[in-house]
Design a protein around this motif. Sequence first.
Motif, short mmCIF file in Angstrom:
data_model
loop_
_atom_site.label_atom_id
_atom_site.label_comp_id
_atom_site.label_asym_id
_atom_site.label_seq_id
_atom_site.Cartn_x
_atom_site.Cartn_y
_atom_site.Cartn_z
N GLU A 265 1.21 -0.89 -10.45
CA GLU A 265 -0.02 -1.50 -9.94
C GLU A 265 -0.39 -0.95 -8.57
O GLU A 265 -1.57 -0.77 -8.26
N LYS A 266 0.60 -0.66 -7.74
CA LYS A 266 0.30 -0.20 -6.38
C LYS A 266 -0.37 1.16 -6.36
O LYS A 266 -0.94 1.56 -5.34
N HIS A 267 -0.32 1.86 -7.49
CA HIS A 267 -0.96 3.17 -7.57
C HIS A 267 -2.25 3.14 -8.38
O HIS A 267 -2.74 4.17 -8.84
N ARG A 268 -2.82 1.93 -8.55
CA ARG A 268 -4.07 1.79 -9.32
C ARG A 268 -5.11 1.03 -8.48
O ARG A 268 -5.42 -0.11 -8.74
N GLU A 269 -5.60 1.68 -7.47
CA GLU A 269 -6.74 1.22 -6.68
C GLU A 269 -6.49 -0.07 -5.90
O GLU A 269 -7.44 -0.75 -5.48
N THR A 270 -5.25 -0.41 -5.66
CA THR A 270 -4.95 -1.63 -4.91
C THR A 270 -4.75 -1.36 -3.43
O THR A 270 -4.66 -2.32 -2.64
N ALA A 271 -4.65 -0.08 -3.05
CA ALA A 271 -4.37 0.32 -1.66
C ALA A 271 -2.99 -0.18 -1.21
O ALA A 271 -2.73 -0.34 -0.01
N LYS A 272 -2.10 -0.43 -2.17
CA LYS A 272 -0.74 -0.89 -1.85
C LYS A 272 0.28 0.23 -1.91
O LYS A 272 1.47 0.01 -1.67
N GLY A 273 -0.15 1.44 -2.25
CA GLY A 273 0.78 2.55 -2.36
C GLY A 273 0.11 3.87 -2.05
O GLY A 273 -1.07 3.94 -1.70
N GLY A 274 0.88 4.95 -2.20
CA GLY A 274 0.34 6.29 -1.99
C GLY A 274 -0.15 6.51 -0.57
O GLY A 274 0.42 6.01 0.40
N LEU A 275 -1.23 7.26 -0.44
CA LEU A 275 -1.77 7.60 0.88
C LEU A 275 -2.20 6.37 1.67
O LEU A 275 -2.17 6.36 2.90
N ALA A 276 -2.58 5.31 0.97
CA ALA A 276 -3.02 4.09 1.65
C ALA A 276 -1.91 3.43 2.45
O ALA A 276 -2.18 2.69 3.40
N GLN A 277 -0.65 3.69 2.07
CA GLN A 277 0.47 3.04 2.75
C GLN A 277 1.27 3.99 3.64
O GLN A 277 2.39 3.68 4.05
#
Length: 288
Positions: A265-277
């Motif tokens: 879920e954190k890698h599906r437009e939630t801004a909870k993972g990836g570059l957002a974190q």
Amino acid sequence: MNFTTLNELAVLCETQNMTIGQLMLEEQSRESGRTPEAEFATMAQYYEVMKEAVHKGLNEDTTSPSGLTGLDAQRVVNYGKQSEMNLGGAAGEVMAYALAVSEVNASMGRIVATPTAGSCGVIPGVFVSSQQRFGWTDEHMVYGLFAAGAIGYVIANNSFISGAEGGCQAEIGSAIGMAAGALVELRGGTPAQAVHAVGLALKNTLGLICDPVAGLVEVPCIVRNGFGAVTALAAADMALAGVRSVIPSDEVIQVMMEVGSSMPEKHRETAKGGLAQTPTGRKIMQEL
């Protein structure tokens, strides 16, 4: 619609001796109950909006309300005027045009979601730059949009086009596949070649996550539109040269469904993972 897969679409076109765009126009007319002329006129209006967005992004201030993005398309154009680009003319232009439209979206301008707002730059970038390069008519381009629509219809009904559901592979990947397949048709390729272009394009984005910094459709979304438009050109050239998608394109779409469904879920437009974190991503979030 009388087709649910890309293979069925290609077979229908071949048996009825029609292009994908021509077939999709008839299918859309039958589905909506409106005349083909009315459907064509509506799509022509959409294309005008696309062209306007390209022009605005290349000539006006596209600084977004957040201040994170804006004017990169113009930077690319200016760089190309001052120095020889590594990409070359066509690819550099399509990249700049795609960035332009995506920046218009981020700055609250008018765009056409093709297939989503987050991937709105790919198809206009490919279409408008190609029209200028080859001197095609607007009518030709509108049929190309119907072809892109047919491809998007299959992807949307067999997998995802939403980053929230399947990651950025669903948004940018779908847009690249739609643009690549349509460009093959615009260049005079066969429906079978167009379908191969879709598979080639989608395979290159499988697993791409959706990780918008601060939850905004800006970073890294805008640059992915630029990269995506260049990929669409490459996939179309491969298909026109006779390169095949060894894994059938419909199976590639199913893989995109499988990968997207298993994506955290954190890698599906939630801004909870990836570059957002990343540290910088979290800092931007706090400042905004």
